[in-house]
Design an enzyme around this catalytic site. Structure first.
Site, PDB file in Angstrom:
ATOM      1  N   ARG A  74       1.613   0.838  -7.063  1.00 49.01           N
ATOM      2  CA  ARG A  74       1.359  -0.679  -6.966  1.00 49.01           C
ATOM      3  C   ARG A  74       0.661  -1.205  -7.968  1.00 49.01           C
ATOM      4  O   ARG A  74       1.060  -2.336  -8.380  1.00 49.01           O
ATOM      5  CB  ARG A  74       0.666  -0.626  -5.699  1.00 49.01           C
ATOM      6  N   ARG A  96       1.878  -8.202 -17.765  1.00 45.75           N
ATOM      7  CA  ARG A  96       1.799  -7.785 -19.242  1.00 45.75           C
ATOM      8  C   ARG A  96       3.547  -7.908 -19.820  1.00 45.75           C
ATOM      9  O   ARG A  96       3.808  -7.860 -20.777  1.00 45.75           O
ATOM     10  CB  ARG A  96       1.374  -6.582 -19.518  1.00 45.75           C
ATOM     11  N   THR A 115       0.858  -1.358   0.097  1.00 44.33           N
ATOM     12  CA  THR A 115       0.065  -0.060  -0.075  1.00 44.33           C
ATOM     13  C   THR A 115       0.867   1.352   0.122  1.00 44.33           C
ATOM     14  O   THR A 115       0.234   2.276  -0.554  1.00 44.33           O
ATOM     15  CB  THR A 115      -1.020  -0.021   1.168  1.00 44.33           C
ATOM     16  N   PHE A 172      -7.313  -1.781 -20.759  1.00 46.86           N
ATOM     17  CA  PHE A 172      -8.377  -1.242 -20.116  1.00 46.86           C
ATOM     18  C   PHE A 172      -9.004  -2.200 -18.936  1.00 46.86           C
ATOM     19  O   PHE A 172      -9.642  -1.780 -18.197  1.00 46.86           O
ATOM     20  CB  PHE A 172      -9.434  -0.899 -20.904  1.00 46.86           C
ATOM     21  N   GLU A 227     -10.220   8.073 -23.166  1.00 47.00           N
ATOM     22  CA  GLU A 227      -9.418   7.900 -24.450  1.00 47.00           C
ATOM     23  C   GLU A 227     -10.320   8.681 -25.643  1.00 47.00           C
ATOM     24  O   GLU A 227     -11.354   9.272 -25.231  1.00 47.00           O
ATOM     25  CB  GLU A 227     -10.184   6.366 -24.896  1.00 47.00           C
TER      26      GLU A 227
HETATM   27  C1  LIG Z   1      -1.793 -13.551 -19.983  1.00 45.73           C
HETATM   28  C2  LIG Z   1      -3.063 -12.724 -19.920  1.00 45.73           C
HETATM   29  C3  LIG Z   1      -4.259 -13.534 -20.384  1.00 45.73           C
HETATM   30  C4  LIG Z   1      -5.691 -13.105 -20.038  1.00 45.73           C
HETATM   31  N1  LIG Z   1      -6.543 -13.657 -20.735  1.00 45.73           N
HETATM   32  C5  LIG Z   1      -7.637 -13.047 -20.717  1.00 45.73           C
HETATM   33  C6  LIG Z   1      -8.859 -14.011 -20.950  1.00 45.73           C
HETATM   34  O1  LIG Z   1      -8.762 -14.766 -22.018  1.00 45.73           O
HETATM   35  N2  LIG Z   1     -10.250 -13.340 -20.866  1.00 45.73           N
HETATM   36  C7  LIG Z   1     -10.324 -12.237 -19.943  1.00 45.73           C
HETATM   37  O2  LIG Z   1     -11.516 -11.845 -19.810  1.00 45.73           O
HETATM   38  N3  LIG Z   1      -9.443 -11.693 -19.463  1.00 45.73           N
HETATM   39  C8  LIG Z   1      -8.051 -12.077 -19.640  1.00 45.73           C
HETATM   40  N4  LIG Z   1      -7.198 -11.425 -19.094  1.00 45.73           N
HETATM   41  C9  LIG Z   1      -7.126 -10.383 -18.294  1.00 45.73           C
HETATM   42  C10 LIG Z   1      -7.080 -10.636 -16.810  1.00 45.73           C
HETATM   43  O3  LIG Z   1      -8.244 -11.427 -16.333  1.00 45.73           O
HETATM   44  C11 LIG Z   1      -7.298  -9.373 -15.948  1.00 45.73           C
HETATM   45  O4  LIG Z   1      -8.462  -8.876 -16.137  1.00 45.73           O
HETATM   46  C12 LIG Z   1      -6.293  -8.420 -16.283  1.00 45.73           C
HETATM   47  O5  LIG Z   1      -5.050  -8.861 -16.509  1.00 45.73           O
HETATM   48  C13 LIG Z   1      -6.434  -7.246 -15.191  1.00 45.73           C
HETATM   49  O6  LIG Z   1      -5.692  -7.774 -14.005  1.00 45.73           O
HETATM   50  P1  LIG Z   1      -5.959  -7.364 -12.380  1.00 45.73           P
HETATM   51  O7  LIG Z   1      -7.345  -7.524 -12.240  1.00 45.73           O
HETATM   52  O8  LIG Z   1      -4.846  -7.822 -11.549  1.00 45.73           O
HETATM   53  O9  LIG Z   1      -5.648  -5.730 -12.613  1.00 45.73           O
HETATM   54  P2  LIG Z   1      -6.692  -4.472 -11.915  1.00 45.73           P
HETATM   55  O10 LIG Z   1      -8.161  -4.607 -12.560  1.00 45.73           O
HETATM   56  O11 LIG Z   1      -5.858  -3.480 -12.116  1.00 45.73           O
HETATM   57  O12 LIG Z   1      -6.658  -4.827 -10.385  1.00 45.73           O
HETATM   58  C14 LIG Z   1      -5.595  -4.914  -9.242  1.00 45.73           C
HETATM   59  C15 LIG Z   1      -5.914  -5.840  -8.424  1.00 45.73           C
HETATM   60  O13 LIG Z   1      -7.030  -5.169  -7.593  1.00 45.73           O
HETATM   61  C16 LIG Z   1      -7.757  -6.365  -7.075  1.00 45.73           C
HETATM   62  N5  LIG Z   1      -9.194  -6.270  -7.470  1.00 45.73           N
HETATM   63  C17 LIG Z   1      -9.524  -5.487  -8.596  1.00 45.73           C
HETATM   64  N6  LIG Z   1     -10.752  -5.534  -8.883  1.00 45.73           N
HETATM   65  C18 LIG Z   1     -11.398  -6.463  -8.165  1.00 45.73           C
HETATM   66  C19 LIG Z   1     -12.639  -7.009  -7.965  1.00 45.73           C
HETATM   67  N7  LIG Z   1     -13.511  -6.626  -8.412  1.00 45.73           N
HETATM   68  N8  LIG Z   1     -12.757  -7.763  -6.953  1.00 45.73           N
HETATM   69  C20 LIG Z   1     -11.525  -8.526  -5.960  1.00 45.73           C
HETATM   70  N9  LIG Z   1     -10.244  -7.754  -6.305  1.00 45.73           N
HETATM   71  C21 LIG Z   1     -10.156  -6.761  -7.277  1.00 45.73           C
HETATM   72  C22 LIG Z   1      -7.137  -7.536  -7.436  1.00 45.73           C
HETATM   73  O14 LIG Z   1      -6.229  -8.048  -6.391  1.00 45.73           O
HETATM   74  C23 LIG Z   1      -6.351  -7.104  -8.861  1.00 45.73           C
HETATM   75  O15 LIG Z   1      -5.299  -7.987  -9.071  1.00 45.73           O
HETATM   76  C24 LIG Z   1      -5.624 -11.900 -19.312  1.00 45.73           C
HETATM   77  C25 LIG Z   1      -4.457 -11.626 -18.933  1.00 45.73           C
HETATM   78  C26 LIG Z   1      -3.231 -11.844 -19.052  1.00 45.73           C
HETATM   79  C27 LIG Z   1      -2.153 -11.162 -18.359  1.00 45.73           C
END
Ligand SMILES: Cc1cc2nc3c(=O)[nH]c(=O)nc-3n(C[C@H](O)[C@H](O)[C@H](O)COP(=O)(O)OP(=O)(O)OC[C@H]3O[C@@H](n4cnc5c(N)ncnc54)[C@H](O)[C@@H]3O)c2cc1C
Length: 225
Positions: free
Chosen positions: A174, A183, A55, A77, A86
């Protein structure tokens, strides 16, 4: 700082709040203390990242201006912790500006998320011309629709995912590290990897200690090392 990405894309740092010691100060506020000297402060940054105390890094904030193909932006996004604005295809005419891959890739049988360079140069060249032809056709139709008086918001529905878009991204350090974990990794799509590496380079330049501590203790990807 501005870095070119892909053929005509870029990542530009517009603004930044904080520095390496911002996380130190915000972590020490818990017990009413501030900075304690370079060595101790640096050690704390490594300690925080080694133990998942993330944090304090939320107080460091970056704003980037990004130009990327729509298919990259769409993946970007998905990172909900951050703010995006955008360019509008409803209010502005879309520029004839699109991405054509320099290297054509093929899927591999071993891993659905990975692709390898297509070896046959003739097939690759053909694929590249097909891509370019389809995109140019789409843009011709787009301009013809505008010419015929069709609204921009409807004409744009024929445009391909390769079309460049631009957006502002404000993100804390963070969330940016989470972005790099996901990524700046060989499981992400190649084009997305290129943007993540550029973001990583700016992070390294602006927060050298945090970046090194991140790579040492918290980085889960495989492209930044
Ligand atoms: C290699 C790869 C393949 C992927 N393939 C797909 C796919 O096929 N289909 C698809 O839909 N997506 C896909 N994604 C997207 C993936 O599921 C995530 O949406 C994206 O990587 C964003 O990650 P994040 O949720 O950690 O990030 P952020 O949305 O920035 O969130 C950061 C962190 O905050 C917390 N957080 C955020 N929102 C919530 C919530 N609502 N509840 C609980 N905790 C939360 C979690 O700890 C999360 O890690 C892919 C991603 C990667 C890297």
């Amino acid at each position: 700082v501005e870095l070119q990405v892909l053929d005509t894309g870029f990542v530009r740092l517009v603004d930044m709040l904080g520095n390496d010691y911002t996380a130190v100060k915000s972590a020490r506020v818990s017990y009413g203390k501030g900075l304690k000297g370079k060595e101790q402060d640096k050690k704390l940054i490594y300690f925080l990242l080694a133990h998942g105390h993330e944090t304090p890094f939320e107080h460091i904030v970056f704003t980037f201006h990004v130009k990327a193909p729509i298919f990259v932006a769409r993946q970007w996004f998905r990172h909900r912790i951050g703010s995006f604005n955008e360019i509008s295809q409803r209010y502005t005419e879309v520029q004839d500006d699109f991405y054509v891959p320099e290297i054509i890739r093929a899927n591999t049988k071993e891993d659905k998320q990975k692709s390898i360079n297509l070896e046959n140069p003739q097939l690759a060249k053909n694929a590249q011309s097909l891509i370019e032809m389809a995109i140019k056709d789409a843009f011709n139709v787009y301009y013809a629709l505008l010419e015929a008086g069709v609204a921009r918001e409807q004409a744009r529905i024929v445009l391909p995912l390769a079309t460049y878009t631009q957006f502002y991204w404000t993100v804390n350090a963070r969330s940016l590290m989470n972005f790099l974990n996901l990524r700046a990794d060989s499981h992400a799509q190649f084009e997305m990897q290129m943007y993540a590496i550029a973001i990583g380079q700016i992070f390294k330049e602006k927060l050298p200690i945090t970046y090194d501590a991140f790579l040492t203790h918290a980085y889960k990807g495989d492209l930044l090392r």
